[in-house]
Design a protein around this motif. Sequence first.
Motif, short mmCIF file in Angstrom:
data_model
loop_
_atom_site.label_atom_id
_atom_site.label_comp_id
_atom_site.label_asym_id
_atom_site.label_seq_id
_atom_site.Cartn_x
_atom_site.Cartn_y
_atom_site.Cartn_z
N HIS A 8 -5.70 -2.37 -0.32
CA HIS A 8 -5.28 -2.25 1.36
C HIS A 8 -3.93 -2.30 1.48
O HIS A 8 -3.47 -3.55 1.75
CB HIS A 8 -6.30 -3.02 2.43
CG HIS A 8 -7.50 -2.66 2.08
ND1 HIS A 8 -8.31 -1.97 2.68
CD2 HIS A 8 -8.59 -3.46 1.29
CE1 HIS A 8 -9.51 -1.73 2.05
NE2 HIS A 8 -9.86 -2.72 1.35
N VAL A 9 -2.97 -1.29 1.76
CA VAL A 9 -1.56 -1.34 1.64
C VAL A 9 -1.03 -1.00 3.27
O VAL A 9 -1.17 -0.04 3.63
CB VAL A 9 -0.83 -0.34 0.64
CG1 VAL A 9 0.49 -0.68 0.73
CG2 VAL A 9 -1.44 -0.88 -0.66
N ASP A 10 -0.51 -2.01 3.87
CA ASP A 10 -0.02 -1.82 5.07
C ASP A 10 -0.79 -1.15 5.92
O ASP A 10 -0.42 -0.23 6.90
CB ASP A 10 1.62 -1.03 4.87
CG ASP A 10 2.59 -1.93 4.22
OD1 ASP A 10 2.17 -3.18 4.09
OD2 ASP A 10 3.37 -1.23 3.40
N GLY A 11 -2.04 -1.47 5.91
CA GLY A 11 -3.14 -1.10 6.95
C GLY A 11 -3.78 0.04 6.41
O GLY A 11 -4.70 0.67 7.03
N HIS A 12 -3.51 0.73 5.28
CA HIS A 12 -4.20 1.94 4.65
C HIS A 12 -4.97 1.58 3.45
O HIS A 12 -4.45 0.80 2.47
CB HIS A 12 -2.98 3.03 4.49
CG HIS A 12 -2.31 3.38 5.61
ND1 HIS A 12 -2.65 4.11 6.64
CD2 HIS A 12 -1.03 3.01 5.95
CE1 HIS A 12 -1.80 4.19 7.68
NE2 HIS A 12 -0.42 3.59 7.16
N GLU A 13 -6.17 2.29 3.42
CA GLU A 13 -6.88 1.86 2.27
C GLU A 13 -6.74 2.98 1.04
O GLU A 13 -6.50 4.11 1.58
CB GLU A 13 -8.50 2.09 2.64
CG GLU A 13 -9.47 1.78 1.31
CD GLU A 13 -10.85 1.96 1.73
OE1 GLU A 13 -11.21 1.13 2.76
OE2 GLU A 13 -11.53 2.67 1.30
N ARG A 14 -6.30 2.56 0.02
CA ARG A 14 -5.71 3.41 -1.14
C ARG A 14 -6.63 3.22 -2.11
O ARG A 14 -6.77 1.99 -2.71
CB ARG A 14 -4.39 3.03 -1.26
CG ARG A 14 -3.35 2.93 -0.28
CD ARG A 14 -2.90 4.13 0.40
NE ARG A 14 -2.28 5.14 -0.46
CZ ARG A 14 -1.07 5.60 -0.58
NH1 ARG A 14 -0.24 4.57 0.09
NH2 ARG A 14 -0.55 6.29 -1.29
N THR A 15 -7.00 4.24 -2.54
CA THR A 15 -7.81 3.78 -3.98
C THR A 15 -6.93 4.60 -5.02
O THR A 15 -6.51 5.88 -4.99
CB THR A 15 -9.26 4.73 -3.93
OG1 THR A 15 -9.34 6.00 -3.76
CG2 THR A 15 -10.27 4.18 -3.03
N LEU A 16 -7.28 4.10 -6.47
CA LEU A 16 -6.57 4.58 -7.47
C LEU A 16 -7.03 4.10 -8.53
O LEU A 16 -8.04 3.12 -8.92
CB LEU A 16 -4.96 3.96 -7.62
CG LEU A 16 -4.92 2.50 -7.33
CD1 LEU A 16 -3.32 2.39 -7.91
CD2 LEU A 16 -4.84 1.83 -6.06
N THR A 17 -6.87 4.99 -9.89
CA THR A 17 -7.35 4.60 -11.13
C THR A 17 -6.04 4.00 -12.04
O THR A 17 -5.10 4.65 -11.92
CB THR A 17 -7.83 5.50 -11.83
OG1 THR A 17 -8.81 6.18 -11.03
CG2 THR A 17 -8.44 5.52 -13.29
N VAL A 18 -6.32 2.75 -12.54
CA VAL A 18 -5.29 2.14 -13.19
C VAL A 18 -5.47 1.92 -14.65
O VAL A 18 -6.43 1.43 -14.82
CB VAL A 18 -4.61 1.06 -12.48
CG1 VAL A 18 -3.80 1.49 -11.16
CG2 VAL A 18 -5.60 -0.13 -12.09
N ASP A 19 -4.63 1.95 -15.50
CA ASP A 19 -4.76 1.13 -16.70
C ASP A 19 -4.60 -0.39 -16.62
O ASP A 19 -4.17 -0.72 -15.52
CB ASP A 19 -3.39 1.53 -17.43
CG ASP A 19 -3.67 0.70 -18.94
OD1 ASP A 19 -3.43 -0.40 -19.17
OD2 ASP A 19 -3.43 1.36 -19.98
N ASN A 20 -5.76 -1.09 -17.14
CA ASN A 20 -5.66 -2.44 -16.69
C ASN A 20 -4.49 -3.32 -16.92
O ASN A 20 -4.58 -4.38 -16.38
CB ASN A 20 -7.19 -2.94 -17.43
CG ASN A 20 -8.35 -2.47 -17.04
OD1 ASN A 20 -8.52 -1.74 -16.04
ND2 ASN A 20 -9.56 -2.96 -17.77
#
Length: 166
Positions: A8-20
Amino acid sequence: MESDITLHVDGHERTLTVDNRTTVLDALRDHLGVTSPKKGCDHGQCGSCTVLLDGRRATTCLTFAVANDGAEITTAEGLAADGELHTMQQAFQDQDGFQCGYCTPGQICSAVGMLDEAKAGHPSHVTEDDGPVELTDAEIRERMSGNLCRCGAYVNIVAAIRQAAS
Ligand code: FES
Ligand code: FES
């Protein structure tokens, strides 16, 4: 190995796929395009990557994104609200608390987190007594010592934090 996470970045929900192995800093900058946290040293030594992570200041180059799935992150950009600068942002502007500005987003996030820590009574290395923390220049300098400014704007940064704290 990769993982799906939500930040949750600066009030926005962000989904992402990341290398661990991805840090929060790289997730913000490279995956989400949030560039106010700066990569200065990438070793936890300069503070330019500081954000508020679940309300506490954190150096994001030392923090894995997968370990912070679901976290609330506030960057220097997110401190402003309704078109108005945050008190700390305004104070940095009023007191000329920056020169090149590279370290400034981290300085401002760190300063906001630092005032909350002092208000909550958390002692620093230079705090002499228990109880309410008196925000002397020595206290401010000690609590901000993890944030380096290559331009040497420290005197005005202390003045800005004093203004915001008053
Ligand atoms: S980039 Fe994180 S502390 Fe320097
Ligand atoms: S304002 Fe330039 S590094 Fe701090």
